[in-house]
Write an enzyme that holds these catalytic residues in place. Structure first.
Site, PDB file in Angstrom:
ATOM      1  N   TYR A 146       0.842  -1.208  -0.030  1.00 60.06           N
ATOM      2  CA  TYR A 146      -0.110  -0.101  -0.122  1.00 60.06           C
ATOM      3  C   TYR A 146       0.919   1.375   0.138  1.00 60.06           C
ATOM      4  O   TYR A 146       0.308   2.226  -0.583  1.00 60.06           O
ATOM      5  CB  TYR A 146      -0.728   0.049   1.250  1.00 60.06           C
ATOM      6  CG  TYR A 146      -2.143  -0.582   1.136  1.00 60.06           C
ATOM      7  CD1 TYR A 146      -2.308  -2.110   0.650  1.00 60.06           C
ATOM      8  CD2 TYR A 146      -3.206   0.111   1.284  1.00 60.06           C
ATOM      9  CE1 TYR A 146      -3.493  -2.567   0.568  1.00 60.06           C
ATOM     10  CE2 TYR A 146      -4.551  -0.497   1.137  1.00 60.06           C
ATOM     11  CZ  TYR A 146      -4.587  -1.928   0.784  1.00 60.06           C
ATOM     12  OH  TYR A 146      -5.860  -2.507   0.543  1.00 60.06           O
ATOM     13  N   LYS A 197       2.796 -15.488   2.034  1.00 58.02           N
ATOM     14  CA  LYS A 197       2.832 -16.103   0.666  1.00 58.02           C
ATOM     15  C   LYS A 197       4.614 -16.281   0.518  1.00 58.02           C
ATOM     16  O   LYS A 197       5.111 -15.936  -0.402  1.00 58.02           O
ATOM     17  CB  LYS A 197       2.460 -15.108  -0.320  1.00 58.02           C
ATOM     18  CG  LYS A 197       2.507 -15.828  -1.864  1.00 58.02           C
ATOM     19  CD  LYS A 197       1.477 -17.026  -1.844  1.00 58.02           C
ATOM     20  CE  LYS A 197       1.443 -17.552  -3.175  1.00 58.02           C
ATOM     21  NZ  LYS A 197       0.817 -18.874  -3.343  1.00 58.02           N
ATOM     22  N   ASP A 230      -3.286 -18.281  -0.164  1.00 57.02           N
ATOM     23  CA  ASP A 230      -4.409 -18.882  -0.985  1.00 57.02           C
ATOM     24  C   ASP A 230      -4.939 -20.087  -0.120  1.00 57.02           C
ATOM     25  O   ASP A 230      -6.274 -19.891  -0.312  1.00 57.02           O
ATOM     26  CB  ASP A 230      -3.591 -19.315  -2.475  1.00 57.02           C
ATOM     27  CG  ASP A 230      -2.400 -20.184  -2.041  1.00 57.02           C
ATOM     28  OD1 ASP A 230      -1.941 -20.236  -0.896  1.00 57.02           O
ATOM     29  OD2 ASP A 230      -1.976 -20.769  -3.269  1.00 57.02           O
ATOM     30  N   ASP A 254      -6.514  -7.026   3.831  1.00 52.93           N
ATOM     31  CA  ASP A 254      -7.389  -6.104   3.052  1.00 52.93           C
ATOM     32  C   ASP A 254      -8.795  -7.305   2.493  1.00 52.93           C
ATOM     33  O   ASP A 254      -9.727  -7.418   2.890  1.00 52.93           O
ATOM     34  CB  ASP A 254      -6.831  -5.574   2.082  1.00 52.93           C
ATOM     35  CG  ASP A 254      -8.151  -4.631   1.263  1.00 52.93           C
ATOM     36  OD1 ASP A 254      -9.179  -4.317   1.843  1.00 52.93           O
ATOM     37  OD2 ASP A 254      -8.053  -4.560  -0.092  1.00 52.93           O
ATOM     38  N   ASP A 258     -12.422  -9.036   4.045  1.00 47.82           N
ATOM     39  CA  ASP A 258     -13.571  -8.775   3.597  1.00 47.82           C
ATOM     40  C   ASP A 258     -14.332 -10.141   3.398  1.00 47.82           C
ATOM     41  O   ASP A 258     -15.498 -10.384   3.462  1.00 47.82           O
ATOM     42  CB  ASP A 258     -13.380  -8.243   2.088  1.00 47.82           C
ATOM     43  CG  ASP A 258     -13.822  -6.696   2.099  1.00 47.82           C
ATOM     44  OD1 ASP A 258     -13.523  -6.002   3.039  1.00 47.82           O
ATOM     45  OD2 ASP A 258     -14.109  -6.186   0.706  1.00 47.82           O
TER      46      ASP A 258
HETATM   47  C1  IPM Z   1     -10.396  -1.240   3.824  1.00 50.77           C
HETATM   48  C2  IPM Z   1     -10.651  -0.576   2.554  1.00 50.77           C
HETATM   49  C3  IPM Z   1      -9.624   0.360   1.991  1.00 50.77           C
HETATM   50  C4  IPM Z   1      -8.314  -0.577   2.081  1.00 50.77           C
HETATM   51  C5  IPM Z   1      -9.638   1.151   0.950  1.00 50.77           C
HETATM   52  C6  IPM Z   1     -10.795   1.921   0.831  1.00 50.77           C
HETATM   53  C7  IPM Z   1      -8.587   1.891   0.450  1.00 50.77           C
HETATM   54  O1  IPM Z   1     -10.874  -1.477   1.352  1.00 50.77           O
HETATM   55  O2  IPM Z   1     -10.192  -0.525   4.814  1.00 50.77           O
HETATM   56  O3  IPM Z   1     -10.509  -2.437   4.148  1.00 50.77           O
HETATM   57  O4  IPM Z   1      -7.906  -1.027   1.110  1.00 50.77           O
HETATM   58  O5  IPM Z   1      -7.688  -0.604   3.079  1.00 50.77           O
HETATM   59 MG    MG Z   2     -10.982  -3.525   2.220  1.00 53.18          MG
END
Ligand code: IPM
Ligand code: MG
Length: 372
Positions: A146, A197, A230, A254, A258
């Site tokens: 990042y 990884k 993975d 990240d 999710d």
């Molecule tokens: C998160 C989001 C952010 C990230 C984006 C919006 C920059 O997806 O907080 O997980 O990738 O960290």
């Molecule tokens: Mg995210």
């Protein structure tokens, strides 16, 4: 203001942010009455609304307010109005990433909690998660791909461009997030699975060796395992409760967080904390607290969004940045009582009549009255 006042910045942002923030502040105020603290918060613009009003997603005045506070309670940012902006200027990226950098918010903590009464909300079959889900993801948040340099696109001519991102980690960055994973595991099931990884990436080879050494030195009481990312993505969908603390670097976190969010059902229930390297005036970590879900533009302005994730994020703020564990526990318990008692917004209703944001928050307030 008395000594018992909590000084925090409130950044509601866009979409459902202001609606769920509003009721969360009422819940916090009531918890304060019960536990003997007052709120000393100031609101500021962030995200799309800040672009509209100040020309930038993170105005200097908002940053200054955050610097003068002990924590940030964050709503959510973004929406279709700002999607045509260049990616770097869009609310999510232009507000969140600089905030993370400005306050060295290196530790992202996302509890993946699904009550056993809500297993219907998960895309996983209920028989795979009969008792719900209870895991937590610890993600490194200020390093890796990042923020690594160089990060640029070069025009090579002939219609060809070359883009590069750099994934970089230092020993000290890995050790400080490892400590957060250890602290988290000590308060739970004492198991950490570190995800990398290391069969391909140099940064992961370093990650794995630093984590192994650090745990050996600092956390003989914690069971450490390692998994390739993975495989971790697959295992999370197969049997999430095999994990206790899932611990990983920025981009893997990240993606995995999710995935964890979706298998835990509604994003409307998931809170998160991003803790800083610096302590606040109370000697606790400065932190930013935000729901994991987005701005939900499709339902914004209707007063029907689920406020639980925002309320639970406020509970995390009380726990981590203000050391008010009992008050945080009380909020978490009240949300659980309200939801499992049958008061549900549309995202978690499953056949029950859906209530609106205000009624959901009222049920939480009511549960608080009987709990404390
Ligand atoms: C998160 C989001 C952010 C990230 C984006 C919006 C920059 O997806 O907080 O997980 O990738 O960290
Ligand atoms: Mg995210």
């Amino acid at each position: 203001m008395s000594d018992n006042s909590l000084k925090f910045a409130v950044l509601p942002g866009d979409g459902i942010g202001p609606e769920v923030m509003d009721v969360t502040l009422s819940v916090l105020a009531r918890v304060g009455e019960k536990f003997g603290f007052q709120l000393d918060f100031t609101c500021a613009d962030v995200g799309g609304i800040a672009i509209d009003r100040h020309g930038t997603a993170l105005p200097e005045s908002t940053l200054q307010l955050c610097r003068a506070s002990d924590a940030i309670l964050f709503g959510s940012v973004g929406g279709p109005q700002w999607e045509s902006l260049p990616p770097k200027e869009q609310p999510e990226r232009a507000a969140l990433l600089p905030l993370r950098k400005a306050f060295s918010l290196f530790a992202n903590i996302r509890p993946g909690l699904l009550y056993s009464e809500l297993t219907d909300a998960s895309p996983l079959k209920s028989e795979r998660i009969p008792d719900g889900i209870d895991i937590v993801c610890i993600r490194e948040l200020t390093g890796g791909i990042y923020f690594g340099q160089p990060k640029e696109t070069t025009d090579l001519g002939n219609g060809e461009k070359r883009a590069v991102d750099t994934m970089v980690y230092h020993t000290s960055e890995i050790e400080r997030i490892a400590q957060v994973a250890i602290d988290t595991a000590r308060a739970r099931g004492k198991r950490v699975c570190s995800v990398d990884k290391a069969n391909v990436l140099e940064t992961s080879v370093l990650w794995r060796s630093v984590v192994t050494e650090y745990f050996k030195r600092e956390a003989a009481d914690i069971e450490l395992s390692h998994m390739y990312v993975d495989n971790a993505a697959m295992q999370l969908a197969r049997d999430p409760n095999q994990f206790d603390v899932l611990f990983t670097e920025n981009m893997f976190g990240d993606i995995l967080s999710d995935e964890m969010g979706v298998i835990c059902g509604s994003l409307g229930m998931l809170a998160s904390a991003s803790l800083g390297a610096q302590n606040n005036r109370l000697g606790k970590p400065f932190g930013l607290y935000e729901p994991s879900g987005g701005t939900a533009p499709d339902i914004a302005g209707q007063g029907i969004a689920n406020p639980c994730a925002q309320i639970l994020s406020a509970a995390l703020m009380l726990r981590y940045s203000f050391g008010l564990n009992d008050a945080a526990d009380a909020i978490e318990k009240a949300v659980r009582t309200a939801v499992t008692g049958g008061t549900r917004t549309a995202d978690i209703a499953f056949g029950l009549p859906a209530v609106n944001t205000a009624a959901m928050a009222d049920a939480v307030l009511q549960a608080l009255e009987s709990a404390v």
